[in-house]
Design an enzyme around this catalytic site. Structure first.
Site, mmCIF file in Angstrom:
data_model
loop_
_atom_site.group_PDB
_atom_site.id
_atom_site.type_symbol
_atom_site.label_atom_id
_atom_site.label_comp_id
_atom_site.label_asym_id
_atom_site.label_seq_id
_atom_site.Cartn_x
_atom_site.Cartn_y
_atom_site.Cartn_z
ATOM 1 N N GLU A 79 1.407 3.076 6.860
ATOM 2 C CA GLU A 79 2.253 3.873 5.974
ATOM 3 C C GLU A 79 1.436 4.756 5.021
ATOM 4 O O GLU A 79 1.809 5.895 4.752
ATOM 5 C CB GLU A 79 3.132 2.909 5.167
ATOM 6 C CG GLU A 79 4.265 3.521 4.424
ATOM 7 C CD GLU A 79 5.166 2.469 3.838
ATOM 8 O OE1 GLU A 79 5.468 2.569 2.643
ATOM 9 O OE2 GLU A 79 5.569 1.537 4.566
ATOM 10 N N ASP A 80 0.335 4.237 4.496
ATOM 11 C CA ASP A 80 -0.398 4.927 3.432
ATOM 12 C C ASP A 80 -1.743 5.518 3.847
ATOM 13 O O ASP A 80 -2.314 6.309 3.106
ATOM 14 C CB ASP A 80 -0.659 3.969 2.265
ATOM 15 C CG ASP A 80 0.606 3.538 1.553
ATOM 16 O OD1 ASP A 80 1.668 4.155 1.777
ATOM 17 O OD2 ASP A 80 0.544 2.579 0.770
ATOM 18 N N ASP A 136 5.804 -8.763 -0.601
ATOM 19 C CA ASP A 136 5.591 -7.400 -1.085
ATOM 20 C C ASP A 136 6.517 -7.087 -2.252
ATOM 21 O O ASP A 136 6.094 -6.512 -3.266
ATOM 22 C CB ASP A 136 5.815 -6.424 0.075
ATOM 23 C CG ASP A 136 5.529 -4.981 -0.286
ATOM 24 O OD1 ASP A 136 4.483 -4.714 -0.924
ATOM 25 O OD2 ASP A 136 6.329 -4.107 0.097
#
Length: 196
Positions: A79-80, A136
């Site tokens: 994702e990052d 998370d």
């Protein structure tokens, strides 16, 4: 060497291999996320979040699951960072890569849609991926509680908390240890801000 001695050596090697695999993933995640900081006012290194999520995952386990801890460390690399599922599969195996994919948002979608999909899809991801998702959310709520982003109003903080609660409440098989921790974190967050 006797059979029990051979079994003990084999078990010791498996444990060592597990530790090495987890540390390899931590090192990989640290390298990929090196320039990244948390959004909070303290701007702590992003690796702190990944380690906290992996630690929470490990605290909720009732039996060893090395791949789940590895996936927790890597849960944001697709994702990052500039990492693909294929790269994760080659480095850490398909089990880890699939777990990471289950908790990865599609960044091509608008933020509001990604958040909506997290709520909708929470019950559809595997029980193991739900452990990562829950850890998370605990880490994120703790971070917002202790060091909210400077530009986040109290209302925005509360909106995040409510959304995180919706995601967690939609998990079909939440880990009971982590669910209790999320509930405690949620309650603490609200009580700390009640007078604000």
């Amino acid at each position: 060497m006797t059979l029990p001695e051979t079994a003990m050596i084999s078990a010791g090697n498996a444990e060592l291999k597990s530790i090495q695999s987890i540390l390899n993933a931590a090192n990989f995640a640290a390298g990929k996320h090196a320039p990244q900081k948390r959004k909070g006012a303290a701007a702590e290194p992003y690796i702190n979040h990944l380690i906290e999520v992996a630690h929470l995952v490990s605290s909720g386990l009732t039996e060893p699951d090395t791949n789940l801890i590895i996936a927790a460390l890597l849960h944001d690399v697709i994702e990052d960072c500039d990492v693909t599922k294929d790269e994760l599969t080659k480095r850490f195996g398909s089990d880890v890569a699939n777990l990471v994919m289950e908790v990865t948002d599609d960044k091509s979608l608008p933020k509001r849609e990604r958040k909506r999909l997290q709520v909708v899809n929470a019950s559809k991801i595997s029980a193991r991926a739900q452990v990562i998702k829950l850890a998370d959310k605990i880490s994120n709520v703790r971070s917002i509680s202790s060091s909210p982003p400077a530009d986040w109003s109290l209302e925005r903080q509360r909106e995040y908390l409510e959304w995180a609660g919706q995601v967690v409440n939609n998990l079909s098989v939440p880990n009971p240890v982590l669910k209790a921790e999320f509930d405690n974190t949620y309650t603490r967050f609200n009580s700390e801000r009640q007078d604000s």
